[in-house]
Design a protein around this motif. Structure first.
Motif, PDB file in Angstrom:
ATOM      1  N   VAL A  78      41.949  37.599  50.433  1.00  0.00           N
ATOM      2  CA  VAL A  78      43.266  37.304  49.858  1.00  0.00           C
ATOM      3  C   VAL A  78      43.067  36.443  48.617  1.00  0.00           C
ATOM      4  CG1 VAL A  78      45.540  36.312  50.256  1.00  0.00           C
ATOM      5  CG2 VAL A  78      44.282  37.345  52.157  1.00  0.00           C
ATOM      6  N   PHE A  79      43.620  36.861  47.482  1.00  0.00           N
ATOM      7  CA  PHE A  79      43.521  36.093  46.241  1.00  0.00           C
ATOM      8  C   PHE A  79      44.838  35.374  45.997  1.00  0.00           C
ATOM      9  CE2 PHE A  79      43.922  35.924  41.504  1.00  0.00           C
ATOM     10  CZ  PHE A  79      42.961  34.944  41.304  1.00  0.00           C
ATOM     11  N   LEU A  80      44.766  34.069  45.792  1.00  0.00           N
ATOM     12  CA  LEU A  80      45.949  33.241  45.548  1.00  0.00           C
ATOM     13  C   LEU A  80      45.868  32.642  44.149  1.00  0.00           C
ATOM     14  CD1 LEU A  80      46.054  31.316  48.957  1.00  0.00           C
ATOM     15  CD2 LEU A  80      47.250  33.431  48.361  1.00  0.00           C
ATOM     16  N   ASP A  81      46.981  32.656  43.434  1.00  0.00           N
ATOM     17  CA  ASP A  81      46.993  32.150  42.058  1.00  0.00           C
ATOM     18  C   ASP A  81      48.341  31.492  41.778  1.00  0.00           C
ATOM     19  OD1 ASP A  81      46.685  31.588  39.406  1.00  0.00           O
ATOM     20  OD2 ASP A  81      46.413  33.666  38.745  1.00  0.00           O
ATOM     21  N   ALA A  82      48.346  30.168  41.712  1.00  0.00           N
ATOM     22  CA  ALA A  82      49.585  29.429  41.461  1.00  0.00           C
ATOM     23  C   ALA A  82      50.027  29.564  40.011  1.00  0.00           C
ATOM     24  CB  ALA A  82      49.396  27.952  41.811  1.00  0.00           C
ATOM     25  N   THR A  83      49.116  29.905  39.103  1.00  0.00           N
ATOM     26  CA  THR A  83      49.487  30.041  37.692  1.00  0.00           C
ATOM     27  C   THR A  83      50.303  31.303  37.444  1.00  0.00           C
ATOM     28  OG1 THR A  83      47.466  31.273  37.085  1.00  0.00           O
ATOM     29  CG2 THR A  83      47.347  28.863  37.049  1.00  0.00           C
ATOM     30  N   ALA A  84      50.282  32.218  38.407  1.00  0.00           N
ATOM     31  CA  ALA A  84      51.046  33.461  38.257  1.00  0.00           C
ATOM     32  C   ALA A  84      52.441  33.338  38.856  1.00  0.00           C
ATOM     33  CB  ALA A  84      50.300  34.611  38.919  1.00  0.00           C
ATOM     34  N   THR A  85      52.753  32.191  39.436  1.00  0.00           N
ATOM     35  CA  THR A  85      54.054  31.959  40.064  1.00  0.00           C
ATOM     36  C   THR A  85      54.592  30.600  39.623  1.00  0.00           C
ATOM     37  OG1 THR A  85      53.090  30.867  42.000  1.00  0.00           O
ATOM     38  CG2 THR A  85      53.294  33.270  42.069  1.00  0.00           C
ATOM     39  N   HIS A  86      55.692  30.215  40.246  1.00  0.00           N
ATOM     40  CA  HIS A  86      56.265  28.903  39.952  1.00  0.00           C
ATOM     41  C   HIS A  86      55.689  27.825  40.865  1.00  0.00           C
ATOM     42  CE1 HIS A  86      59.111  30.636  37.157  1.00  0.00           C
ATOM     43  NE2 HIS A  86      59.562  31.482  38.090  1.00  0.00           N
ATOM     44  N   ASP A  87      54.705  28.180  41.686  1.00  0.00           N
ATOM     45  CA  ASP A  87      54.084  27.214  42.583  1.00  0.00           C
ATOM     46  C   ASP A  87      53.260  26.206  41.776  1.00  0.00           C
ATOM     47  OD1 ASP A  87      55.173  28.615  44.671  1.00  0.00           O
ATOM     48  OD2 ASP A  87      53.350  29.776  45.054  1.00  0.00           O
ATOM     49  N   THR A  88      53.165  24.988  42.302  1.00  0.00           N
ATOM     50  CA  THR A  88      52.353  23.959  41.646  1.00  0.00           C
ATOM     51  C   THR A  88      50.960  23.879  42.235  1.00  0.00           C
ATOM     52  OG1 THR A  88      53.236  22.287  43.174  1.00  0.00           O
ATOM     53  CG2 THR A  88      54.388  22.576  41.067  1.00  0.00           C
ATOM     54  N   LEU A 151      44.546  25.433  42.002  1.00  0.00           N
ATOM     55  CA  LEU A 151      45.486  26.410  41.468  1.00  0.00           C
ATOM     56  C   LEU A 151      45.126  27.847  41.823  1.00  0.00           C
ATOM     57  CD1 LEU A 151      45.963  24.901  37.883  1.00  0.00           C
ATOM     58  CD2 LEU A 151      47.439  24.614  39.882  1.00  0.00           C
ATOM     59  N   ARG A 152      43.852  28.096  42.133  1.00  0.00           N
ATOM     60  CA  ARG A 152      43.423  29.433  42.516  1.00  0.00           C
ATOM     61  C   ARG A 152      42.481  29.351  43.708  1.00  0.00           C
ATOM     62  NH1 ARG A 152      42.029  32.028  36.560  1.00  0.00           N
ATOM     63  NH2 ARG A 152      44.205  32.417  35.916  1.00  0.00           N
ATOM     64  N   ALA A 153      42.552  30.378  44.552  1.00  0.00           N
ATOM     65  CA  ALA A 153      41.684  30.389  45.731  1.00  0.00           C
ATOM     66  C   ALA A 153      41.475  31.818  46.218  1.00  0.00           C
ATOM     67  CB  ALA A 153      42.292  29.547  46.850  1.00  0.00           C
ATOM     68  N   ARG A 154      40.310  32.044  46.782  1.00  0.00           N
ATOM     69  CA  ARG A 154      40.004  33.303  47.463  1.00  0.00           C
ATOM     70  C   ARG A 154      39.816  32.992  48.941  1.00  0.00           C
ATOM     71  NH1 ARG A 154      39.085  37.665  44.327  1.00  0.00           N
ATOM     72  NH2 ARG A 154      38.711  37.318  42.105  1.00  0.00           N
ATOM     73  N   CYS A 155      40.583  33.647  49.776  1.00  0.00           N
ATOM     74  CA  CYS A 155      40.530  33.402  51.221  1.00  0.00           C
ATOM     75  C   CYS A 155      39.979  34.645  51.917  1.00  0.00           C
ATOM     76  CB  CYS A 155      41.921  33.073  51.767  1.00  0.00           C
ATOM     77  SG  CYS A 155      42.747  31.713  50.922  1.00  0.00           S
ATOM     78  N   ALA A 156      38.875  34.484  52.614  1.00  0.00           N
ATOM     79  CA  ALA A 156      38.266  35.581  53.357  1.00  0.00           C
ATOM     80  C   ALA A 156      38.692  35.496  54.817  1.00  0.00           C
ATOM     81  CB  ALA A 156      36.752  35.535  53.232  1.00  0.00           C
ATOM     82  N   LEU A 157      39.340  36.554  55.323  1.00  0.00           N
ATOM     83  CA  LEU A 157      39.850  36.572  56.692  1.00  0.00           C
ATOM     84  C   LEU A 157      39.084  37.594  57.531  1.00  0.00           C
ATOM     85  CD1 LEU A 157      43.685  36.884  55.930  1.00  0.00           C
ATOM     86  CD2 LEU A 157      42.326  34.802  55.952  1.00  0.00           C
ATOM     87  N   SER A 158      38.866  37.257  58.786  1.00  0.00           N
ATOM     88  CA  SER A 158      38.317  38.208  59.758  1.00  0.00           C
ATOM     89  C   SER A 158      39.262  38.241  60.949  1.00  0.00           C
ATOM     90  CB  SER A 158      36.912  37.797  60.211  1.00  0.00           C
ATOM     91  OG  SER A 158      35.981  37.950  59.155  1.00  0.00           O
TER      92      SER A 158
END
Length: 234
Positions: A78-88, A151-158
């Motif tokens: 899962v790729f998360l990017d706060a710069t692409a949204t209004h999230d801080t 501000l950005r994160a990659r989450c690896a899930l199993s």
């Protein structure tokens, strides 16, 4: 290739209350974690266990005996990017995933700690959508604000499959004698299905005869099989 005019279907992770008793279905929905970006790939694994008795004859080998089938495991990033949204920050989204790794409040109140069950959903996909538990979660932060906020994160899930059907149990009617239908998914085999239904992998011939199947190891995903009741195995 996507169909013209078709809207993009977003992947999501459904977090559910764990079953209250063995063999029960998961409880109510606790949260739905919608992915910002759809995964680039999914990794689905499943293993089977075979037993082989050593042969005393040189150059000869014994036939493997099917013992059982392990659960499916789905790995997704899962790729998360706060710069692409209004999230801080991405921490709130990461926290949503972390809640699937710790006991729920309801299970703690009953003094039977259990983490939530989860299900990955993406459109109409079936082989990658099953009830399971989050067996592993790793987070890699890659971009930070001037104050250190991630501000950005990659989450690896199993996600490890958590089956609720016990061998010999008819999940539709609760009767061991009633026939039922089973829709084949990738990785299914008749010995595996016989083990799940009757607790005896060698009983696959009963299912094969009921469906005119010659090869017990080759099943076409999507095919609907008739599963005889346990009294027909005796």
């Amino acid at each position: 290739m996507a169909k013209a005019g078709a809207s993009l279907t977003r992947a999501q992770l459904v977090v559910m209350e764990p079953p209250t008793t063995a063999g029960a279905k998961p409880g109510g929905r606790l949260a739905t974690v919608r992915f910002q970006f759809n995964p680039n790939s999914l990794a689905l694994t499943k293993n089977t266990e075979w037993r082989r008795t050593p042969s005393r004859m040189a150059g000869a080998t014994s036939l493997p005996e099917f013992v059982g089938s392990g659960p499916r495991t789905l790995s997704v990033e899962v790729f998360l990017d706060a710069t692409a949204t209004h999230d801080t920050s991405v921490e709130n989204r990461v926290q949503q995933l972390l809640t699937a790794c710790v006991p729920t409040k309801a299970s703690l109140a009953k003094k039977k700690p259990a983490s939530p069950w989860v299900r990955f959903e993406w459109g109409t996909a079936k082989t990658t959508s099953f009830d399971g538990v989050l067996s592993n979660l790793s987070v890699d932060y890659s971009l930070f604000d001037v104050d250190g906020t991630p501000l950005r994160a990659r989450c690896a899930l199993s996600i490890e499959e958590a089956g609720v059907d016990t061998p010999g149990q008819n999940p539709t009617s609760g009767s061991r004698e009633a026939r039922r239908a089973h829709r084949v998914v990738a990785g299914d085999s008749l010995p595996q299905l016989a083990w799940r239904e009757y607790g005896d992998a060698t009983a696959w011939r009963v299912i094969a005869e009921a469906n005119d199947i010659d090869d017990p190891m080759v099943l076409v995903p999507g095919t609907e099989l008739l599963v005889p009741g346990v009294e027909e195995v005796r």
